[in-house]
Motif scaffolding. Structure first.
Motif, short mmCIF file in Angstrom:
data_model
loop_
_atom_site.label_atom_id
_atom_site.label_comp_id
_atom_site.label_asym_id
_atom_site.label_seq_id
_atom_site.Cartn_x
_atom_site.Cartn_y
_atom_site.Cartn_z
N GLN A 28 -60.10 -12.05 -27.61
CA GLN A 28 -61.05 -12.01 -28.72
C GLN A 28 -60.52 -12.71 -29.96
OE1 GLN A 28 -61.77 -7.81 -29.15
NE2 GLN A 28 -62.57 -7.62 -27.08
N GLY A 29 -59.24 -13.10 -29.95
CA GLY A 29 -58.65 -13.75 -31.11
C GLY A 29 -58.45 -12.82 -32.29
N LYS A 30 -58.42 -11.51 -32.03
CA LYS A 30 -58.30 -10.54 -33.11
C LYS A 30 -56.94 -9.84 -33.06
CE LYS A 30 -60.34 -6.55 -35.23
NZ LYS A 30 -61.08 -5.35 -35.08
N ALA A 31 -56.10 -10.11 -34.05
CA ALA A 31 -54.81 -9.44 -34.15
C ALA A 31 -55.01 -8.09 -34.84
CB ALA A 31 -53.83 -10.29 -34.96
N PRO A 32 -54.29 -7.06 -34.39
CA PRO A 32 -54.45 -5.74 -35.02
C PRO A 32 -53.79 -5.70 -36.39
CG PRO A 32 -52.69 -5.66 -33.42
CD PRO A 32 -53.30 -7.05 -33.31
N ASP A 33 -54.33 -4.87 -37.28
CA ASP A 33 -53.68 -4.62 -38.57
C ASP A 33 -52.42 -3.81 -38.36
OD1 ASP A 33 -55.69 -5.96 -40.01
OD2 ASP A 33 -56.91 -4.15 -40.10
N SER A 34 -52.44 -2.95 -37.34
CA SER A 34 -51.28 -2.16 -36.94
C SER A 34 -51.56 -1.61 -35.55
CB SER A 34 -51.02 -1.01 -37.93
OG SER A 34 -52.10 -0.09 -37.90
N ILE A 35 -50.54 -1.05 -34.93
CA ILE A 35 -50.67 -0.38 -33.64
C ILE A 35 -50.21 1.05 -33.86
CG2 ILE A 35 -49.81 -0.26 -31.26
CD1 ILE A 35 -49.34 -3.30 -31.41
N VAL A 36 -50.98 2.01 -33.37
CA VAL A 36 -50.62 3.41 -33.57
C VAL A 36 -49.62 3.84 -32.50
CG1 VAL A 36 -51.46 5.79 -33.63
CG2 VAL A 36 -52.80 3.97 -34.68
N ALA A 37 -48.51 4.38 -32.94
CA ALA A 37 -47.50 4.95 -32.05
C ALA A 37 -47.64 6.46 -32.08
CB ALA A 37 -46.09 4.56 -32.52
N SER A 38 -47.28 7.12 -30.99
CA SER A 38 -47.41 8.57 -30.93
C SER A 38 -46.21 9.23 -30.28
CB SER A 38 -48.69 8.96 -30.17
OG SER A 38 -48.61 8.51 -28.83
N LYS A 39 -46.06 10.50 -30.58
CA LYS A 39 -45.06 11.36 -29.97
C LYS A 39 -45.81 12.48 -29.28
CE LYS A 39 -41.11 13.35 -29.09
NZ LYS A 39 -40.23 12.76 -28.11
N VAL A 40 -45.58 12.63 -27.98
CA VAL A 40 -46.23 13.68 -27.20
C VAL A 40 -45.18 14.68 -26.73
CG1 VAL A 40 -47.58 14.16 -25.13
CG2 VAL A 40 -48.03 12.07 -26.44
N THR A 41 -45.43 15.95 -27.01
CA THR A 41 -44.55 17.03 -26.58
C THR A 41 -45.38 18.06 -25.85
OG1 THR A 41 -43.11 16.67 -28.50
CG2 THR A 41 -42.90 18.78 -27.37
N ASN A 42 -44.97 18.41 -24.64
CA ASN A 42 -45.70 19.40 -23.82
C ASN A 42 -47.18 19.04 -23.69
OD1 ASN A 42 -43.34 20.93 -23.46
ND2 ASN A 42 -43.69 22.00 -25.38
N GLY A 43 -47.48 17.75 -23.54
CA GLY A 43 -48.85 17.30 -23.34
C GLY A 43 -49.69 17.21 -24.61
N GLN A 44 -49.12 17.49 -25.77
CA GLN A 44 -49.85 17.47 -27.03
C GLN A 44 -49.30 16.38 -27.94
OE1 GLN A 44 -52.49 19.58 -27.84
NE2 GLN A 44 -52.34 20.25 -25.73
N VAL A 45 -50.18 15.62 -28.60
CA VAL A 45 -49.74 14.65 -29.59
C VAL A 45 -49.30 15.41 -30.83
CG1 VAL A 45 -50.42 12.71 -31.05
CG2 VAL A 45 -51.28 12.86 -28.71
N VAL A 46 -48.03 15.28 -31.20
CA VAL A 46 -47.49 16.01 -32.34
C VAL A 46 -47.18 15.10 -33.53
CG1 VAL A 46 -46.54 17.88 -30.92
CG2 VAL A 46 -45.12 15.88 -31.44
N ARG A 47 -47.19 13.79 -33.32
CA ARG A 47 -46.91 12.87 -34.41
C ARG A 47 -47.52 11.51 -34.09
NH1 ARG A 47 -41.01 12.96 -36.09
NH2 ARG A 47 -41.86 14.57 -37.44
N THR A 48 -48.11 10.87 -35.08
CA THR A 48 -48.59 9.49 -34.94
C THR A 48 -48.20 8.72 -36.20
OG1 THR A 48 -50.77 10.01 -35.90
CG2 THR A 48 -50.59 10.08 -33.49
N CYS A 49 -47.97 7.44 -36.03
CA CYS A 49 -47.69 6.59 -37.18
C CYS A 49 -48.05 5.15 -36.83
CB CYS A 49 -46.23 6.69 -37.62
SG CYS A 49 -45.07 5.86 -36.56
N PRO A 50 -48.41 4.36 -37.86
CA PRO A 50 -48.72 2.97 -37.59
C PRO A 50 -47.45 2.14 -37.43
CG PRO A 50 -48.98 3.40 -39.92
CD PRO A 50 -48.64 4.70 -39.27
N LEU A 51 -47.48 1.21 -36.48
CA LEU A 51 -46.44 0.20 -36.36
C LEU A 51 -47.00 -1.02 -37.06
CD1 LEU A 51 -45.54 0.71 -32.60
CD2 LEU A 51 -44.39 1.67 -34.60
N CYS A 52 -46.38 -1.40 -38.15
CA CYS A 52 -46.91 -2.43 -39.03
C CYS A 52 -46.32 -3.81 -38.72
CB CYS A 52 -46.59 -2.08 -40.49
SG CYS A 52 -47.18 -0.44 -40.97
N PRO A 53 -47.10 -4.88 -38.93
CA PRO A 53 -46.55 -6.22 -38.73
C PRO A 53 -45.55 -6.55 -39.84
CG PRO A 53 -48.77 -6.36 -39.60
CD PRO A 53 -48.50 -4.91 -39.34
N TYR A 54 -44.45 -7.19 -39.45
CA TYR A 54 -43.44 -7.60 -40.43
C TYR A 54 -44.05 -8.57 -41.42
CZ TYR A 54 -39.14 -9.40 -42.38
OH TYR A 54 -38.15 -9.75 -43.26
#
Length: 82
Positions: A28-54
């Motif tokens: 699509q020629g569309k670069a993301p503004d960021s990619i969301v990273a997550s931390k999963v513990t015991n099957g539950q998402v406990v933390r998310t944060c954006p991975l930002c372009p340098y």
């Protein structure tokens, strides 16, 4: 990627969907503004944060939980003392 716990088992995010970002860029020629990273513990998402372009970094908005990507935004790093 900065802020990622590459080996897993740590407190930081260790999952992201870079494949979808690459697909959208190629198809699509569309670069993301960021990619969301997550931390999963015991099957539950406990933390998310954006991975930002340098050279951007994730900054806390000052509201809500620091463990939720919606409370962080990508912005350029400001060096002090220069």
């Amino acid at each position: 990627m900065v802020r990622m716990a590459h080996c897993g088992g740590g407190i930081g995010p260790d999952r992201n969907d870079a494949v979808t970002a690459v697909y959208r860029l190629g198809e699509q020629g569309k670069a993301p503004d960021s990619i969301v990273a997550s931390k999963v513990t015991n099957g539950q998402v406990v933390r998310t944060c954006p991975l930002c372009p340098y050279p951007q970094v994730a900054r806390y908005t000052g509201k809500g939980s620091i463990d939720r990507s919606r409370e962080l935004h990508c912005s350029r790093h400001q060096m002090s003392g220069l």
